[in-house]
Each structure stands twice: as structure tokens, then as C-alpha cells.
Scaffold this motif. Structure first.
Motif, PDB file in Angstrom:
ATOM      1  N   ASP A 399       0.814  -1.215   0.000  1.00 43.38           N
ATOM      2  CA  ASP A 399       0.000   0.000   0.000  1.00 43.38           C
ATOM      3  C   ASP A 399       0.849   1.268   0.000  1.00 43.38           C
ATOM      4  OD1 ASP A 399       0.882  -0.669   2.512  1.00 43.38           O
ATOM      5  OD2 ASP A 399      -0.897   0.054   3.552  1.00 43.38           O
ATOM      6  N   VAL A 400       1.986   1.255   0.711  1.00 34.54           N
ATOM      7  CA  VAL A 400       2.849   2.445   0.737  1.00 34.54           C
ATOM      8  C   VAL A 400       3.356   2.771  -0.662  1.00 34.54           C
ATOM      9  CG1 VAL A 400       5.070   3.339   1.529  1.00 34.54           C
ATOM     10  CG2 VAL A 400       3.529   2.228   3.147  1.00 34.54           C
ATOM     11  N   THR A 401       3.758   1.732  -1.381  1.00 23.99           N
ATOM     12  CA  THR A 401       4.245   1.941  -2.757  1.00 23.99           C
ATOM     13  C   THR A 401       3.197   2.653  -3.604  1.00 23.99           C
ATOM     14  OG1 THR A 401       5.649  -0.016  -2.644  1.00 23.99           O
ATOM     15  CG2 THR A 401       5.049   0.776  -4.846  1.00 23.99           C
ATOM     16  N   PHE A 402       1.948   2.217  -3.477  1.00 22.89           N
ATOM     17  CA  PHE A 402       0.906   2.814  -4.312  1.00 22.89           C
ATOM     18  C   PHE A 402       0.528   4.217  -3.830  1.00 22.89           C
ATOM     19  CE2 PHE A 402       0.106  -1.827  -5.016  1.00 22.89           C
ATOM     20  CZ  PHE A 402       0.602  -1.830  -6.306  1.00 22.89           C
ATOM     21  N   TYR A 403       0.652   4.482  -2.524  1.00 24.18           N
ATOM     22  CA  TYR A 403       0.463   5.861  -2.047  1.00 24.18           C
ATOM     23  C   TYR A 403       1.543   6.772  -2.639  1.00 24.18           C
ATOM     24  CZ  TYR A 403      -3.118   4.978   1.551  1.00 24.18           C
ATOM     25  OH  TYR A 403      -4.288   4.674   2.215  1.00 24.18           O
ATOM     26  N   LEU A 404       2.791   6.292  -2.655  1.00 22.78           N
ATOM     27  CA  LEU A 404       3.880   7.091  -3.200  1.00 22.78           C
ATOM     28  C   LEU A 404       3.674   7.358  -4.687  1.00 22.78           C
ATOM     29  CD1 LEU A 404       6.852   5.318  -1.374  1.00 22.78           C
ATOM     30  CD2 LEU A 404       6.144   7.694  -1.040  1.00 22.78           C
ATOM     31  N   ILE A 405       3.233   6.336  -5.404  1.00 21.14           N
ATOM     32  CA  ILE A 405       2.975   6.508  -6.841  1.00 21.14           C
ATOM     33  C   ILE A 405       1.853   7.507  -7.059  1.00 21.14           C
ATOM     34  CG2 ILE A 405       2.082   5.336  -8.889  1.00 21.14           C
ATOM     35  CD1 ILE A 405       3.600   2.820  -7.870  1.00 21.14           C
ATOM     36  N   GLU A 406       0.793   7.390  -6.267  1.00 21.22           N
ATOM     37  CA  GLU A 406      -0.333   8.306  -6.415  1.00 21.22           C
ATOM     38  C   GLU A 406       0.100   9.744  -6.148  1.00 21.22           C
ATOM     39  OE1 GLU A 406      -4.915   8.986  -4.764  1.00 21.22           O
ATOM     40  OE2 GLU A 406      -3.730   7.271  -4.058  1.00 21.22           O
ATOM     41  N   GLY A 407       0.871   9.938  -5.085  1.00 11.74           N
ATOM     42  CA  GLY A 407       1.350  11.282  -4.778  1.00 11.74           C
ATOM     43  C   GLY A 407       2.204  11.849  -5.898  1.00 11.74           C
ATOM     44  N   GLU A 408       3.060  11.015  -6.474  1.00 13.33           N
ATOM     45  CA  GLU A 408       3.935  11.491  -7.544  1.00 13.33           C
ATOM     46  C   GLU A 408       3.139  11.816  -8.805  1.00 13.33           C
ATOM     47  OE1 GLU A 408       7.125  13.026  -9.080  1.00 13.33           O
ATOM     48  OE2 GLU A 408       7.075  12.250  -7.019  1.00 13.33           O
ATOM     49  N   LEU A 409       2.135  10.994  -9.111  1.00 14.54           N
ATOM     50  CA  LEU A 409       1.293  11.285 -10.268  1.00 14.54           C
ATOM     51  C   LEU A 409       0.579  12.626 -10.108  1.00 14.54           C
ATOM     52  CD1 LEU A 409      -0.431   7.878 -11.205  1.00 14.54           C
ATOM     53  CD2 LEU A 409       1.506   8.993 -12.310  1.00 14.54           C
ATOM     54  N   LEU A 410       0.073  12.886  -8.915  1.00 19.28           N
ATOM     55  CA  LEU A 410      -0.621  14.147  -8.665  1.00 19.28           C
ATOM     56  C   LEU A 410       0.337  15.336  -8.732  1.00 19.28           C
ATOM     57  CD1 LEU A 410      -2.924  12.877  -5.792  1.00 19.28           C
ATOM     58  CD2 LEU A 410      -3.673  13.595  -8.068  1.00 19.28           C
ATOM     59  N   ARG A 411       1.541  15.171  -8.179  1.00 18.60           N
ATOM     60  CA  ARG A 411       2.554  16.231  -8.265  1.00 18.60           C
ATOM     61  C   ARG A 411       2.873  16.556  -9.715  1.00 18.60           C
ATOM     62  NH1 ARG A 411       7.940  15.408  -4.839  1.00 18.60           N
ATOM     63  NH2 ARG A 411       8.361  17.370  -5.901  1.00 18.60           N
TER      64      ARG A 411
END
Length: 586
Positions: A399-411
Motif C-alpha cells: 500500500d505504501v508503494t501505491f500511495y507514493l505513486i499516487e502522490g507522484e502522479l498528482l505532483r
């Protein structure tokens, strides 16, 4: 309700026993059974295979079934006892083998040897029996038994010449590499194999493992001389030179071999590998092209060439190689994933999406992430986030990996506040997670939330005081955004102690010294940082330092080069706008 049929695992011994019974009416292959229990690899005459029983006795069925049940339960002691009894009653090698393996799992070496004696009695030419015997002998320190077993391993090798390499692998059981080499030398001497190329090559591999490189070179060269045109020892010698960091000599040796055998595909592949190791992808790709002209349907070369072409941005070549793999129906999931990247980089989003949707297996998650990224780039933010939530649900451990990916996509889409909300939610679940804290800190500095950055990075340093990236990021931000320059320098100095040649940290040290009015010292650090490789932000800093020292022509030269290399770099452009510098100024 009690089952009315045998459990599936119980069918295994039953099928074996039925096979015994079905063979009972066949004429015997030997005149009489033998009771010999000679040790594996002994010089005694090979015993005859005993005749299967004509009937399945209750005792035999019971022993086989109990053994299988014990094995399924992990009771290896009981499994050994009953498999051994079943093998003795049935005179069946496969049951003796199962007794051996059960004894090994139970760590009962003597019992394993007892079962091995029966197995080799029943099946004298079983290669695996003699391999296991060699393992047991080495474990027991019985070199004579080990040598006898290894001789049989070599004799029974299915592929000519492979026996010596199998023996070398088995000798890896010995903890001391020098002992492995000594035993192998005894074996080669016992078999009078000084003129055998395979024996000499096996010795070479063990000598290299024992760090006796000069001996390994002599042995490999002897193997190559004994069998002209054999590329294995040649490749070994090249790899040995690479291991010793003698890269020029490795290239020279490989070129010499290629001069003798210009069409040898394995030597060509090694040439490509050396180019890749030297970060010369174009030269490596040229070698792959040569290989594919001779053999256009070689899957391993096509895949390596496709990956390399994609890496250097040669999309047409990558597509051509991957389409060839498609026609060969090789590695369809890998091909679909890589072709999706080719289409994505070519700007064909719909084609990329269709290909990513086809991906299954180990690349499926990565393909789904790429799909989410394409949705985000197309402005379908909700759809992208929904897909990432599905991935979190499917793989809760990631789940942490996908949170990080989501944050980077939004950035990447300029949605900083939404990205911050994602990191906040993730950190509410795992408040001390280093990667989440660091990601939020890097986002915070871009949002001019220096206090948040400092809190997150200091939180990392509580548990990880030597986290170099946190030390450097905190030091640089304090130097760039605050007047707390002594504190900034302390963090950067600690980071530099841990990673003295890191260009980012050298840049930070140069920048904090410049901010403290030590421009000449700052120049030294910034130039050293740029020597590690071009970076637009470092160049921007160096130009500013040179300008402050009155060396404006040098500053213009540095900035002009930076603009040529990175004309759209945001930080560089901001610096240059302060000094009213543009392309026309150089």
C-alpha cells in the motif's frame, strides 16, 4: 461426512504400487535378484535390479500409505522408516529415493546412507543417487566415498562433458574453496583426465572461486587449447579479466577470440555485455544487430536488443525487435509491456493502454501503474486514483508503494494539495515510514512549507541519523530558504562525510558556503560537483558564484552551456531571469 475416496496425495503411492503389480507378469530383465548393498560408487560389480513382487501385500500397501501421510505432515522420521520398508518389500528404486530424501529432511545422515545403499543396489545407474551420495560423503568428511561417487556422477552424466561441471558444483558443498580445488584435482588425477578439456575447465572454475586467478587462467587456456573453437573457457577468461577490473585486456582478449571465430554468437554476446558495462549502449546495440542478421529469430537476443533500444530511445528499433518476438510467440507478457512503453513514448496513448491491458504475470502491476499514469496525463485524475486504490486493495502489503505513486502522479499534474492529502492519509496509517516522510518533505519545499519539510526530515533523522538524503535535503533547504546557515552547514558536512563524492551534496556545500560569503571556497565544491556529470541546478549555482566574484564572462559561459543542455530547466531559468541572461548573451 467421511470421504469415500482416497485423498489425492494418497494416490501417489497407490499408482506406484499398481505399476509394480502391472509389471509383475513381465519377464525378468536379470536372471536373479541381488542382495548386494555395496556403497555408491564402489568398484563391486553392478547389482541386478530385483524383480517386482507379483502381488501387493497388505504390509506393502500399509508401508507406502503411512509413509506418504507422514511426509505430508512433515514427519520425516516416520516417512523415512516406512518408505524404506516399502522399498525393501517392493524392490522399487523410486521408493528408496523417497526414503533418502525423507532422511535428509530429517537430518539423519546415517539413515540416508542406508537408503542410498538400497537405491543404488536397485538402480545402479541412477545419476541422482550418486549425486546425493557425493553430497553425503562430503558432509561426512569421507573423501574416498566422495571421490568414488563423483567418478560415477561423471560416468553417468547425460551430456558428454557435463559430468565434470556437475562434480564441481557438488564440491561447492565444501566450505573452503581451496579444499574444493584439492578434491577436484584428486578426481581428475584418478580419472587420468589431464588431457580432458572439460576436466581442465572444471578445475579452472574452482581455482577462480578460490581466488587463484593465475592458476585459473592457465587451466582455462589449457582447456581452450585441448578443444579448439570451444567458447566456454574463452568467455570464462574474459569474465575473469573483468572481475579483476582489467577491462582493456578483456576487450583485447575478446577481440582476439572474435578474430578467430567472428561468427561465434556467445562471444558476440559477451562483446555486447562489455559495451553495456562500459555504458556504451549504441555499440552494444550494433553488436545485437550483427547477431540478428545471422540469426533473426533468436529470442534472447531480440529481447536484450529491444530493452536496450528502448532504454536509449530508439523506438523504431525497439518496436521492430518486439514485433519479431510477437511473431515468434515468445514471452507475450513481457513483449506487451515493453511495446506499451514504446507506444507511450511515441505518444500513442490509446495503443499503449490496449497493450498494457494485455499484460499478465509479474509485469501486470507495473502495467496497471502505467495505465494510471496515462489516465492522469489525460486529465482523468479520478480514474487514475481509483485504479491505484484497487491496486492497494489487491496488494495490501504494497500500500505504501501505491500511495507514493499516487502522490507522484498528482505532483506531476501540478495537483500539489491533493498529493499532500495522499501523503497525510498514508502517514496517518504509518507515521514513521521513511519513504512517506521524505516524499512529503520534498513536496512541502515546493509548496514553500519549510516548517513541514524540517519536521519530516528531522523525524527521519531520529530513527535514521545517517540518512544521507535527509541530511542533505535539510541542510540545503535551510541554506537556501533560511538564515540558519551554521545549522545548514552542520547537516551538509555530516552528509558529505558519509558520501564524499556525491555531486548533490558537494553542490549543497558550495551553496551554503556561498550564502555565508565564502564564494571562492564555494567555487571549488561546485566545480567538483559538475565534474561528476552535468546538472543544470549546479551549473546555475556555479554561474551565480562566478558572477559574484566579478568573473562575469566565465559565468556567462557556464550558463550558456547549461541552457544548451537543459533549455527548459525551471530552476536554471529562474536564476537566469534574475540576472537578465538569455541565449543571446552568449
Amino acid at each position: 461426512m467421511r470421504n469415500r475416496t482416497l485423498a489425492p496425495f494418497l494416490l501417489v503411492p497407490m499408482l506406484v504400487l499398481i505399476a509394480f503389480a502391472s509389471n509383475a507378469d513381465q519377464p525378468p530383465s536379470h536372471a536373479t535378484p541381488t542382495e548386494s548393498t555395496a556403497a555408491p560408487g564402489s568398484s563391486a560389480p553392478a547389482p541386478a535390479v530385483a524383480q517386482s513382487p507379483t502381488t501387493l501385500s497388505p504390509e506393502l500397501i500399509y508401508a507406502a500409505l503411512v509413509a506418504e501421510v507422514a511426509l505430508q505432515r512433515g514427519d520425516y522420521d516416520a516417512a523415512f522408516e516406512h518408505f524404506l520398508r516399502a522399498a525393501e518389500l517392493a524392490r522399487e528404486p523410486s521408493l528408496a529415493e523417497r526414503a533418502v530424501r525423507s532422511a535428509l529432511n530429517a537430518k539423519r545422515s546415517a539413515a540416508a546412507r542406508q537408503a542410498l545403499d538400497l537405491w543404488t543396489d536397485l538402480e545402479p545407474d541412477a545419476p541422482q543417487a550418486h549425486q546425493l551420495a557425493a553430497f553425503l560423503a562430503l558432509e561426512a568428511g569421507d573423501q574416498e566415498w566422495a571421490l568414488a561417487s563423483l567418478e560415477r556422477v561423471i560416468e553417468l552424466a547425460g551430456v558428454p562433458g557435463q559430468g565434470y561441471l556437475q562434480a564441481a558444483q557438488i564440491l561447492g558443498r565444501l566450505p573452503d574453496p581451496a579444499d574444493r580445488l584439492r578434491v577436484m584435482r584428486r578426481l581428475v588425477d584418478a580419472l587420468d583426465a589431464q588431457e580432458d578439456a572439460d576436466a581442465q575447465f572444471a578445475l579452472a572454475t574452482l581455482a577462480a572461486a578460490a581466488n587463484q586467478d593465475e592458476v585459473a587462467i592457465q587451466l582455462a587456456e589449457r582447456a581452450a587449447k585441448l578443444r579448439p573453437g570451444w567458447s566456454d573457457p574463452q568467455l570464462f577468461l574474459v569474465r575473469l579479466l573483468v572481475r579483476r577490473e582489467q577491462i582493456e585486456q578483456a576487450h583485447a582478449m575478446l577481440d582476439r577470440y572474435l578474430g578467430e571465430a567472428p561468427a561465434d554468437p556467445e562471444l558476440k554476446l559477451m562483446k555486447a555485455q562489455l559495451h553495456m558495462d562500459a555504458e556504451e549502449p549504441e555499440q552494444a546495440l550494433a553488436v545485437f544487430d550483427e547477431l540478428l542478421k545471422r540469426d533473426p529469430e533468436r529470442p534472447d537476443v531480440l529481447m536484450a536488443a529491444a530493452v536496450l533500444a528502448l532504454e536509449i530511445g530508439d523506438l523504431d528499433k525497439a518496436r521492430r525487435f518486439l514485433e519479431a518476438l510477437q511473431r515468434l510467440e515468445e514471452r507475450p507478457n513481457d513483449v506487451a509491456f515493453l511495446l506499451g512503453q514504446v507506444e507511450e513514448q511515441s505518444g500513442n496513448s490509446d495503443a499503449a493502454l490496449a497493450l498494457y491491458e494485455q499484460v499478465r504475470g509479474q509485469n501486470r502491476t507495473s502495467a496497471q501503474v502505467r495505465i494510471a499514469s496515462l489516465y492522469a496525463k489525460a486529465g482523468e485524475i479520478a480514474r487514475a486514483r481509483e485504479l491505484l486504490q484497487q491496486l492497494r486493495d489487491q496488494s495490501p502489503g504494497q500500500d505504501v508503494t501505491f500511495y507514493l505513486i499516487e502522490g507522484e502522479l498528482l505532483r506531476a499534474q501540478g495537483l500539489d494539495q491533493q498529493a499532500l492529502d495522499v501523503y497525510d492519509r498514508a502517514l496517518a496509517e504509518q507515521p514513521a515510514h521513511v519513504d512517506l516522510l521524505y516524499a512529503r518533505a520534498m513536496l512541502a519545499v515546493g509548496m514553500d512549507k519549510v516548517g513541514m519539510l524540517e519536521r519530516d526530515l528531522r523525524r527521519i533523522l531520529v530513527d535514521h541519523p545517517d540518512h544521507v538524503d535527509a541530511l542533505n535535503a535539510l541542510g540545503y533547504t535551510l541554506a537556501d530558504r533560511t538564515d540558519r546557515l551554521d545549522a545548514a552547514q552542520a547537516f551538509i558536512e555530516r552528509a558529505l562525510q558519509l558520501r564524499p563524492d556525491d555531486p548533490a551534496i558537494l553542490d549543497s556545500m558550495g551553496w551554503v558556503l556561498y550564502r555565508k560569503g565564502q564564494a571562492e571556497d564555494a567555487e571549488d565544491y561546485l566545480r567538483k560537483a559538475l565534474e561528476q556529470g552535468f546538472d543544470a541546478e549546479i551549473a546555475a549555482h556555479l554561474g551565480e558564484v562566478l558572477w559574484s566574484l566579478g568573473r562575469k564572462d566565465e559565468a556567462r559561459e557556464v550558463w550558456g552551456h547549461a541552457l544548451d543542455e537543459a533549455p527548459e530547466h525551471e530552476y536554471l531559468l529562474r536564476v537566469l531571469s534574475r540576472f537578465r541572461f538569455s541565449h543571446t548573451d552568449h
